[in-house]
Write a protein that holds these residues in place. Structure first.
Motif, mmCIF file in Angstrom:
data_model
loop_
_atom_site.group_PDB
_atom_site.id
_atom_site.type_symbol
_atom_site.label_atom_id
_atom_site.label_comp_id
_atom_site.label_asym_id
_atom_site.label_seq_id
_atom_site.Cartn_x
_atom_site.Cartn_y
_atom_site.Cartn_z
ATOM 1 N N ALA A 23 31.638 33.922 40.032
ATOM 2 C CA ALA A 23 31.899 35.360 39.925
ATOM 3 C C ALA A 23 33.402 35.594 39.927
ATOM 4 O O ALA A 23 34.108 35.124 40.816
ATOM 5 C CB ALA A 23 31.253 36.100 41.082
ATOM 6 N N GLN A 24 33.884 36.300 38.925
ATOM 7 C CA GLN A 24 35.287 36.677 38.849
ATOM 8 C C GLN A 24 35.419 38.050 39.501
ATOM 9 O O GLN A 24 34.791 39.015 39.059
ATOM 10 C CB GLN A 24 35.740 36.715 37.389
ATOM 11 C CG GLN A 24 37.217 36.744 37.188
ATOM 12 C CD GLN A 24 37.900 35.446 37.578
ATOM 13 O OE1 GLN A 24 37.284 34.401 37.680
ATOM 14 N NE2 GLN A 24 39.183 35.521 37.828
ATOM 15 N N ILE A 25 36.235 38.151 40.561
ATOM 16 C CA ILE A 25 36.398 39.395 41.321
ATOM 17 C C ILE A 25 37.750 40.010 40.986
ATOM 18 O O ILE A 25 38.786 39.345 41.081
ATOM 19 C CB ILE A 25 36.309 39.131 42.842
ATOM 20 C CG1 ILE A 25 35.062 38.335 43.201
ATOM 21 C CG2 ILE A 25 36.398 40.427 43.621
ATOM 22 C CD1 ILE A 25 33.770 39.045 42.945
ATOM 23 N N THR A 26 37.745 41.296 40.608
ATOM 24 C CA THR A 26 38.975 42.040 40.346
ATOM 25 C C THR A 26 38.929 43.355 41.120
ATOM 26 O O THR A 26 37.863 43.838 41.480
ATOM 27 C CB THR A 26 39.151 42.341 38.840
ATOM 28 O OG1 THR A 26 38.016 43.072 38.383
ATOM 29 C CG2 THR A 26 39.309 41.063 38.040
ATOM 30 N N ALA A 27 40.099 43.919 41.365
ATOM 31 C CA ALA A 27 40.189 45.183 42.111
ATOM 32 C C ALA A 27 41.228 46.085 41.465
ATOM 33 O O ALA A 27 42.165 45.610 40.815
ATOM 34 C CB ALA A 27 40.548 44.923 43.567
ATOM 35 N N GLY A 28 41.049 47.384 41.689
ATOM 36 C CA GLY A 28 41.993 48.361 41.179
ATOM 37 C C GLY A 28 42.152 49.524 42.139
ATOM 38 O O GLY A 28 41.250 49.829 42.913
ATOM 39 N N ILE A 29 43.323 50.152 42.092
ATOM 40 C CA ILE A 29 43.637 51.318 42.911
ATOM 41 C C ILE A 29 44.160 52.381 41.960
ATOM 42 O O ILE A 29 45.138 52.147 41.259
ATOM 43 C CB ILE A 29 44.735 51.026 43.952
ATOM 44 C CG1 ILE A 29 44.512 49.707 44.647
ATOM 45 C CG2 ILE A 29 44.867 52.145 44.955
ATOM 46 C CD1 ILE A 29 45.526 48.688 44.298
ATOM 47 N N SER A 63 43.282 37.940 41.223
ATOM 48 C CA SER A 63 41.834 37.975 41.114
ATOM 49 C C SER A 63 41.280 36.777 41.888
ATOM 50 O O SER A 63 42.033 35.855 42.236
ATOM 51 C CB SER A 63 41.375 37.941 39.662
ATOM 52 O OG SER A 63 41.749 36.719 39.068
ATOM 53 N N LEU A 64 39.987 36.802 42.175
ATOM 54 C CA LEU A 64 39.344 35.724 42.935
ATOM 55 C C LEU A 64 38.164 35.175 42.161
ATOM 56 O O LEU A 64 37.556 35.882 41.353
ATOM 57 C CB LEU A 64 38.819 36.253 44.274
ATOM 58 C CG LEU A 64 39.833 36.780 45.277
ATOM 59 C CD1 LEU A 64 39.103 37.423 46.442
ATOM 60 C CD2 LEU A 64 40.712 35.664 45.756
ATOM 61 N N THR A 65 37.833 33.929 42.454
ATOM 62 C CA THR A 65 36.631 33.316 41.900
ATOM 63 C C THR A 65 35.761 32.868 43.057
ATOM 64 O O THR A 65 36.225 32.139 43.944
ATOM 65 C CB THR A 65 36.969 32.116 41.005
ATOM 66 O OG1 THR A 65 37.838 32.564 39.953
ATOM 67 C CG2 THR A 65 35.712 31.510 40.400
ATOM 68 N N ILE A 66 34.506 33.307 43.056
ATOM 69 C CA ILE A 66 33.541 32.949 44.095
ATOM 70 C C ILE A 66 32.413 32.168 43.439
ATOM 71 O O ILE A 66 31.897 32.590 42.403
ATOM 72 C CB ILE A 66 32.992 34.203 44.804
ATOM 73 C CG1 ILE A 66 34.129 34.979 45.470
ATOM 74 C CG2 ILE A 66 31.931 33.828 45.810
ATOM 75 C CD1 ILE A 66 33.727 36.333 45.987
ATOM 76 N N ALA A 67 32.069 31.041 44.037
ATOM 77 C CA ALA A 67 31.003 30.205 43.483
ATOM 78 C C ALA A 67 29.694 30.512 44.197
ATOM 79 O O ALA A 67 29.607 30.411 45.420
ATOM 80 C CB ALA A 67 31.351 28.739 43.656
#
Length: 135
Positions: free
Chosen positions: A115-121, A129-133
């Motif tokens: 899962a590629q995790i992105t965030a915005g404000i 960004s983060l990668t979760i397996a």
């Protein structure tokens, strides 16, 4: 009185007034001339997740913390943060940052993969960004 002496005395008094006003009013003037620290920075803001591997059973949660920072690296409170994941489900897609600039999310998945995790404000996207397996 000589014109040169009068000019030097006038210059001395102007310099003295400027010096005293800078000493007395240094804080208010500095606060008025500083840039707004309430603007989120996409490069200074941070995102952390724990654990980085989880079971793809839809129950095991990965906690994601987003820390909103200004360009001066100071925390920003009361900002709406949006988290997106390319895989799985984000429990609350929107969260408001607290006084330390922290917004917390949870991610689960029923499907194995990364899962590629992105965030915005607001209109600012975090550069990180983060990668979760999910296994």
């Amino acid at each position: 009185m000589d014109k040169k002496l009068a000019g030097l005395i006038g210059l001395f008094f102007v310099g003295f007034v400027v010096f005293v006003s800078l000493i007395v009013f240094s804080r208010p003037i500095a606060q008025l001339t500083r840039a707004d620290n309430a603007v989120p920075s996409g490069s200074q803001s941070l995102m952390f997740a724990w654990p980085l591997k989880a079971k793809a059973d839809g129950k095991e949660m990965v906690n994601v913390d987003v820390f909103i920072r200004s360009s001066a690296n100071t925390p920003i409170a009361n900002k709406q943060v949006v988290l997106q994941s390319s895989l799985g489900t984000v429990t609350a897609k929107n969260a408001t940052s607290d006084k330390t600039g922290k917004a917390t999310f949870s991610v689960t998945s029923n499907t194995a993969g990364s899962a590629q995790i992105t965030a915005g404000i607001d209109s600012t996207k975090l550069e990180q960004s983060l990668t979760i397996a999910f296994e």
